[in-house]
Design an enzyme around this catalytic site. Structure first.
Site, mmCIF file in Angstrom:
data_model
loop_
_atom_site.group_PDB
_atom_site.id
_atom_site.type_symbol
_atom_site.label_atom_id
_atom_site.label_comp_id
_atom_site.label_asym_id
_atom_site.label_seq_id
_atom_site.Cartn_x
_atom_site.Cartn_y
_atom_site.Cartn_z
ATOM 1 N N LYS A 52 0.843 -1.119 -0.175
ATOM 2 C CA LYS A 52 0.011 -0.129 -0.052
ATOM 3 C C LYS A 52 0.815 1.378 -0.034
ATOM 4 O O LYS A 52 0.341 2.188 -0.566
ATOM 5 C CB LYS A 52 -0.835 -0.050 1.168
ATOM 6 N N ASP A 108 -10.223 3.401 1.800
ATOM 7 C CA ASP A 108 -10.600 3.060 3.247
ATOM 8 C C ASP A 108 -11.227 4.262 3.983
ATOM 9 O O ASP A 108 -11.751 4.007 4.791
ATOM 10 C CB ASP A 108 -9.218 2.456 3.945
HETATM 11 P P1 NAP Z 1 -0.581 -2.595 9.650
HETATM 12 O O1 NAP Z 1 -0.356 -1.149 9.006
HETATM 13 O O2 NAP Z 1 0.219 -3.632 9.624
HETATM 14 O O3 NAP Z 1 -0.829 -2.004 11.344
HETATM 15 C C1 NAP Z 1 -1.102 -3.030 12.343
HETATM 16 C C2 NAP Z 1 -1.423 -2.206 13.879
HETATM 17 O O4 NAP Z 1 -1.686 -3.466 14.853
HETATM 18 C C3 NAP Z 1 0.046 -1.573 14.251
HETATM 19 O O5 NAP Z 1 -0.316 -0.283 14.909
HETATM 20 C C4 NAP Z 1 0.452 -2.738 15.042
HETATM 21 O O6 NAP Z 1 1.137 -2.099 16.379
HETATM 22 C C5 NAP Z 1 -0.798 -3.201 15.765
HETATM 23 N N1 NAP Z 1 -0.430 -4.735 16.125
HETATM 24 C C6 NAP Z 1 -0.282 -5.563 15.238
HETATM 25 N N2 NAP Z 1 -0.091 -6.890 15.971
HETATM 26 C C7 NAP Z 1 -0.563 -6.523 16.991
HETATM 27 C C8 NAP Z 1 -0.124 -7.335 18.462
HETATM 28 N N3 NAP Z 1 -0.113 -8.418 18.456
HETATM 29 N N4 NAP Z 1 -0.561 -6.726 19.638
HETATM 30 C C9 NAP Z 1 -0.811 -5.319 19.584
HETATM 31 N N5 NAP Z 1 -0.679 -4.664 18.473
HETATM 32 C C10 NAP Z 1 -0.416 -5.181 17.434
HETATM 33 O O7 NAP Z 1 -2.211 -3.114 9.588
HETATM 34 P P2 NAP Z 1 -3.433 -2.278 8.878
HETATM 35 O O8 NAP Z 1 -3.101 -2.024 7.317
HETATM 36 O O9 NAP Z 1 -3.461 -1.117 9.734
HETATM 37 O O10 NAP Z 1 -4.649 -3.085 9.281
HETATM 38 C C11 NAP Z 1 -5.112 -3.387 10.709
HETATM 39 C C12 NAP Z 1 -6.380 -4.314 10.764
HETATM 40 O O11 NAP Z 1 -7.226 -3.429 10.029
HETATM 41 C C13 NAP Z 1 -6.358 -5.535 10.111
HETATM 42 O O12 NAP Z 1 -6.859 -6.659 10.963
HETATM 43 C C14 NAP Z 1 -6.871 -5.254 8.858
HETATM 44 O O13 NAP Z 1 -7.723 -6.431 8.163
HETATM 45 C C15 NAP Z 1 -8.023 -4.343 9.112
HETATM 46 N N6 NAP Z 1 -8.590 -3.591 7.858
HETATM 47 C C16 NAP Z 1 -9.869 -3.820 7.698
HETATM 48 C C17 NAP Z 1 -10.272 -3.195 6.577
HETATM 49 C C18 NAP Z 1 -11.894 -3.450 6.093
HETATM 50 O O14 NAP Z 1 -12.137 -2.929 5.056
HETATM 51 N N7 NAP Z 1 -12.645 -3.711 7.123
HETATM 52 C C19 NAP Z 1 -9.585 -2.300 5.752
HETATM 53 C C20 NAP Z 1 -8.291 -2.254 6.131
HETATM 54 C C21 NAP Z 1 -7.921 -2.698 7.121
HETATM 55 P P3 NAP Z 1 2.816 -1.621 16.290
HETATM 56 O O15 NAP Z 1 2.998 -0.557 15.632
HETATM 57 O O16 NAP Z 1 2.962 -1.953 17.737
HETATM 58 O O17 NAP Z 1 3.370 -3.094 15.467
#
Ligand code: NAP
Length: 283
Positions: free
Chosen positions: A66, A102
């Site tokens: 992304k 998003d």
């Molecule tokens: P990302 O950029 O990889 O960010 C992940 C975030 O989650 C970071 O803040 C990370 O913290 C935290 N995290 C990951 N593993 C963790 C753990 N074990 N304990 C505590 N914090 C943790 O991912 P993203 O793109 O933001 O996506 C996040 C979620 O949103 C995903 O589940 C995705 O499927 C969902 N999402 C849904 C939609 C939808 O259409 N419904 C759209 C987009 C995303 P750190 O900074 O500490 O690593």
């Protein structure tokens, strides 16, 4: 026009986007195709130049591309620039333009609940790409409100707060473990979960485990859509909160991408049961 659409990601096997967009093309009577393409990070630039740039008409981009895809775009639209990520690319006469639907997905999901969180503070858990899209959408829906970010990595939360402090002057990070974070989360009008914690196949987990963070009358939105209701949401529901799962956001961000490529609004009410069926079969 024949729409040649695809989603790029790595891995990409579980994406629901091909189901949504293939069905949407059929329901709207449009000609086209939508495929899932697994592209490893090292192959992104080559795949773009050799297979996609001159052949596709529109793309979705998901993890881990992304951010990296932005440098391959000829232009980047406001939502994507502000969120620092592109999830949709549109081929125009002037070249490829990157967007972030998003943001529209969050806005459209929360729009009918606006009166439920009209007053009070907002807490966002997570500081990744999805949290950025959330804050950008909230900047349009609730500018100037008291907003807090809770994230495992405090430095990342600080960075996110710096970026969005121009919209939310009091924006500040909170510790994921301390009592202060739990108290502020429990008192918030809107609590948004934007990490992958609790996603299939780790349904038993939830962020802020063991902390009392929910209250009656609160709106709690979890971006995860697999499972339909996470443990975070079922705990929130048990405390009397109004809960919203990630499926609505998925449907709305997908619809916004489809509109950008085709100029046609897909019938979400007909697409929702199709996606629900796939979610039921797939988990
Ligand atoms: P990302 O950029 O990889 O960010 C992940 C975030 O989650 C970071 O803040 C990370 O913290 C935290 N995290 C990951 N593993 C963790 C753990 N074990 N304990 C505590 N914090 C943790 O991912 P993203 O793109 O933001 O996506 C996040 C979620 O949103 C995903 O589940 C995705 O499927 C969902 N999402 C849904 C939609 C939808 O259409 N419904 C759209 C987009 C995303 P750190 O900074 O500490 O690593």
């Amino acid at each position: 026009m024949h729409h040649r659409l695809a989603i790029l990601g790595h891995p990409i096997g579980h994406s629901l986007s091909p189901v949504f967009h293939t069905t949407a093309l059929q329901l709207c009577g449009l000609e086209g195709s939508y495929e899932a393409i697994d592209v490893a990070p090292a192959a992104l630039t080559r795949t773009w130049h050799e297979e996609l740039r001159d052949r596709s008409t529109g793309l979705n981009i998901t993890l881990p591309h992304k951010v990296e895809i932005m440098r391959l775009m000829d232009d980047v639209a406001g939502d994507a620039r502000e969120s620092g990520a592109v999830n949709t690319a549109v081929r125009t006469e002037g070249g490829w333009v990157g967007h972030n639907t998003d943001v529209a997905g969050v806005e459209r999901t929360l729009s009918h609940l606006r009166s439920s969180f009209a007053d009070g503070s907002i807490v966002v858990i997570g500081a990744g790409g999805a949290a950025r899209a959330v804050l950008h959408a909230l900047g349009r829906m609730a500018p100037g409100r008291d907003v807090f970010v809770i994230n495992r990595n405090r430095e990342r939360a600080e960075l996110l707060c710096e970026t969005f402090r121009r919209v939310f002057p009091s924006l500040r990070p909170l510790s994921a473990n301390g009592p202060e974070g739990a108290d502020i989360a429990r008192a918030s009008a809107l609590l948004i979960q934007a990490t992958p914690v609790g996603m299939h196949p780790q349904e038993g987990r939830r962020p802020l485990e063991g902390l009392d963070v929910f209250s009656t009358g609160q709106v709690v939105f979890d971006l995860i859509y697999r499972p339909r209701e996470t443990r975070f949401l079922s705990d929130a529901r048990a405390s009397g909160a109004t809960v919203v799962g990630g499926l609505e956001m998925f449907l709305h961000q997908a619809a916004a991408s489809f509109e950008l490529w085709t100029g046609v609004t897909p019938p979400i009410d007909k697409l929702r049961p199709v996606i629900e069926q796939h979610l039921t079969e797939g988990t």
